[in-house]
Design a protein around this motif. Sequence first.
Motif, mmCIF file in Angstrom:
data_model
loop_
_atom_site.group_PDB
_atom_site.id
_atom_site.type_symbol
_atom_site.label_atom_id
_atom_site.label_comp_id
_atom_site.label_asym_id
_atom_site.label_seq_id
_atom_site.Cartn_x
_atom_site.Cartn_y
_atom_site.Cartn_z
ATOM 1 N N GLY A 40 7.425 1.459 13.698
ATOM 2 C CA GLY A 40 7.094 2.876 13.512
ATOM 3 C C GLY A 40 8.073 3.810 14.199
ATOM 4 N N SER A 41 8.769 3.311 15.228
ATOM 5 C CA SER A 41 9.665 4.186 15.987
ATOM 6 C C SER A 41 10.840 4.669 15.142
ATOM 7 N N SER A 42 11.106 3.965 14.044
ATOM 8 C CA SER A 42 12.210 4.405 13.177
ATOM 9 C C SER A 42 11.729 5.424 12.160
ATOM 10 N N GLY A 43 10.422 5.694 12.153
ATOM 11 C CA GLY A 43 9.878 6.653 11.189
ATOM 12 C C GLY A 43 9.357 5.974 9.930
ATOM 13 N N ALA A 44 9.243 4.637 9.966
ATOM 14 C CA ALA A 44 8.714 3.916 8.791
ATOM 15 C C ALA A 44 7.267 4.341 8.544
ATOM 16 N N ASN A 45 6.816 4.223 7.292
ATOM 17 C CA ASN A 45 5.453 4.676 6.980
ATOM 18 C C ASN A 45 4.422 3.692 7.571
ATOM 19 N N PRO A 46 3.188 4.178 7.788
ATOM 20 C CA PRO A 46 2.197 3.347 8.496
ATOM 21 C C PRO A 46 1.862 2.039 7.786
ATOM 22 N N PHE A 47 1.880 2.014 6.456
ATOM 23 C CA PHE A 47 1.522 0.779 5.747
ATOM 24 C C PHE A 47 2.588 -0.296 6.007
ATOM 25 N N ALA A 48 3.849 0.134 6.000
ATOM 26 C CA ALA A 48 4.939 -0.808 6.287
ATOM 27 C C ALA A 48 4.832 -1.312 7.726
ATOM 28 N N CYS A 49 4.478 -0.397 8.641
ATOM 29 C CA CYS A 49 4.386 -0.794 10.061
ATOM 30 C C CYS A 49 3.266 -1.813 10.270
ATOM 31 N N MET A 96 0.836 -1.217 0.000
ATOM 32 C CA MET A 96 0.000 0.000 0.000
ATOM 33 C C MET A 96 0.866 1.260 0.000
ATOM 34 N N SER A 97 2.061 1.158 0.610
ATOM 35 C CA SER A 97 2.921 2.351 0.633
ATOM 36 C C SER A 97 3.380 2.731 -0.772
ATOM 37 N N ALA A 98 3.313 1.776 -1.703
ATOM 38 C CA ALA A 98 3.681 2.088 -3.083
ATOM 39 C C ALA A 98 2.504 2.684 -3.861
ATOM 40 N N PHE A 99 1.303 2.554 -3.298
ATOM 41 C CA PHE A 99 0.110 3.025 -4.018
ATOM 42 C C PHE A 99 -0.457 4.323 -3.452
ATOM 43 N N TYR A 100 -0.205 4.590 -2.183
ATOM 44 C CA TYR A 100 -0.835 5.752 -1.537
ATOM 45 C C TYR A 100 0.235 6.697 -0.990
ATOM 46 N N HIS A 101 1.023 7.254 -1.904
ATOM 47 C CA HIS A 101 2.138 8.129 -1.519
ATOM 48 C C HIS A 101 1.691 9.357 -0.745
ATOM 49 N N ASP A 102 0.433 9.757 -1.009
ATOM 50 C CA ASP A 102 -0.027 11.003 -0.392
ATOM 51 C C ASP A 102 -0.415 10.829 1.075
ATOM 52 N N SER A 103 -0.179 9.639 1.638
ATOM 53 C CA SER A 103 -0.459 9.496 3.082
ATOM 54 C C SER A 103 0.678 8.751 3.784
ATOM 55 N N THR A 104 1.887 9.005 3.334
ATOM 56 C CA THR A 104 3.029 8.333 3.992
ATOM 57 C C THR A 104 3.925 9.309 4.763
ATOM 58 N N ASP A 105 3.570 10.601 4.749
ATOM 59 C CA ASP A 105 4.376 11.562 5.506
ATOM 60 C C ASP A 105 3.899 11.556 6.956
ATOM 61 N N ILE A 106 4.647 10.874 7.810
ATOM 62 C CA ILE A 106 4.165 10.667 9.183
ATOM 63 C C ILE A 106 4.198 11.939 10.026
ATOM 64 N N SER A 107 4.879 12.983 9.532
ATOM 65 C CA SER A 107 4.936 14.216 10.318
ATOM 66 C C SER A 107 3.697 15.085 10.079
ATOM 67 N N ASP A 108 2.874 14.717 9.114
ATOM 68 C CA ASP A 108 1.689 15.511 8.789
ATOM 69 C C ASP A 108 0.445 14.849 9.413
ATOM 70 N N PRO A 109 -0.195 15.526 10.400
ATOM 71 C CA PRO A 109 -1.355 14.905 11.083
ATOM 72 C C PRO A 109 -2.470 14.519 10.104
ATOM 73 N N HIS A 110 -2.679 15.332 9.062
ATOM 74 C CA HIS A 110 -3.740 15.010 8.106
ATOM 75 C C HIS A 110 -3.403 13.710 7.370
ATOM 76 N N GLN A 111 -2.163 13.579 6.948
ATOM 77 C CA GLN A 111 -1.764 12.350 6.234
ATOM 78 C C GLN A 111 -1.836 11.140 7.160
ATOM 79 N N ARG A 112 -1.520 11.361 8.436
ATOM 80 C CA ARG A 112 -1.623 10.237 9.392
ATOM 81 C C ARG A 112 -3.069 9.772 9.483
ATOM 82 N N MET A 113 -3.983 10.765 9.511
ATOM 83 C CA MET A 113 -5.403 10.433 9.617
ATOM 84 C C MET A 113 -5.869 9.712 8.344
ATOM 85 N N VAL A 114 -5.457 10.204 7.204
ATOM 86 C CA VAL A 114 -5.887 9.570 5.947
ATOM 87 C C VAL A 114 -5.350 8.135 5.873
#
Length: 436
Positions: free
Chosen positions: A250-259, A149-167
């Motif tokens: 996730g503690s390393s900053g990996a994107n949510p789909f990978a986690c 999924m991290s390869a398909f939904y690039h617009d929600s992998t920036d973990i520092s952005d609360p909106h992207q985290r929510m999406v």
Amino acid sequence: MTDTNANTKGFTLTDNSSNQSWDLPVLEGTAGPSVIDVRKLYAQTDCFTYDPGFTSTGSCESKITYIDGEEGILMHRGYSIEELAEKSDFMEVCYLLLHGELPNVAEKKTFENSITYHTMLHEQMMNFFRGFRRDSHPMAIMVGVVGAMSAFYHDSTDISDPHQRMVASHRLIAKMPTIAANAYKYSVGQPFVYPRNNLNYAENFLMMTFSVPAEDYVVNPVLARAMDRIFILHADHEQNASTSTVRIAGSSGANPFACIAAGIASLWGPAHGGANEAVLKMLQEIGHKDRIPEFIQRAKDKDDPFRLMGFGHRVYKNYDPRAAVMRTSCHEVLAELGVEDPLLELAMELEKVALSDPYFAEKKLFPNVDFYSGIILKAMNFPTSMFTVLFALARTVGWVAQWKEMIEDPNQKISRPRQLYTGNTGRKYPNLSDRS
Ligand code: CMC
């Protein structure tokens, strides 16, 4: 629980060889055991703590789920699992886990809408399923597809952005039933069924799993409610192996789909989410009530690796509160379907025999949630290989809520445990020709 809450209770650690001592502060939560704060221990003493399997270690501060294993209590955000299973629904529990409060009418509608409108998968992902062997275990497909999924939904992998985290959170919760149903459809050689926005979460999942394009499918409300309750019972469970895996990844900053893919991999094991599949296999292997004593004997034998699957829990030293709800649900579903399953009778007899055996009483081994879930799922026509997939589907919200809490925790650091090294040291490298 923060440093400012440190109370006067504390421990003093003394090094007998040097007569040095250090005060270790104790932190209090709102419930449960206090924790000894050892964050400065290494800097002060040059020693690590040693706790394989983390049996005495609190790894984080959390406000999501509380378990009292001795009393058999499970609460999400302060609400008991029994009350949530009876009065709530899975969408509400998802909102509760993510936001800390139950939604009001408008919040519930907005949340349900957001989940509903994220259920479809990127069409290109369908090709991804087709790359697997037909006989792949659906958990293998799930680990791969969720990771992808991290390869398909690039617009929600920036973990520092609360909106992207929510999406990302909504996407994961919404798409998991579609992924799970597709994994099943692929394994039985049937066409993928697209989600329908007029159905609720559990109904949609049942429809995508069991309908075929050739005929209409009417969702049985009793089964949909049972499915929803199974999702509620599995939604979160504090810092278990898969949740800790998600937090560590996730503690390393990996994107949510990978986690979450990492969490699914961890859940797969038979000591964790794979236990419901193992329970059913065990019941089938036992086969008849007459053989129960033989298997009880084997479970007690130290030299036999056999364990009574669906019994025992790292935290619960009492009846797992989820198992009690699941037991009732199991009877309801079997009555609705008119199924007389000899495996249910066998399970009840096994439970009775084990609970009256001193071995299980002394070790505080009680049925856990997985003891009955397999029987319900079998009655609903799910193949055994899908049992853990359903667990993963339901647990996704818990993983996501815990991941989000970790990212938003100002005390969060990369997880980096240390070790007690007992291997060789200072060896001289021998040339290949000199090695015997
Ligand atoms: N059957 C027989 N003996 C058992 C069992 C069992 N199911 N579970 C634990 N024991 C014994 C174990 O041999 C040990 O005995 P001793 O003290 O003499 O060495 C003692 O009880 C303590 O067990 P442990 O393995 O040290 O406990 P743990 O906390 O490390 O393990 C467990 C917990 C869930 C892995 C374990 O009870 C087990 O393997 N149960 C069967 C698998 C199962 O049902 N798992 C689902 C867990 S619930 C779903 C979830 O949350 O993932």
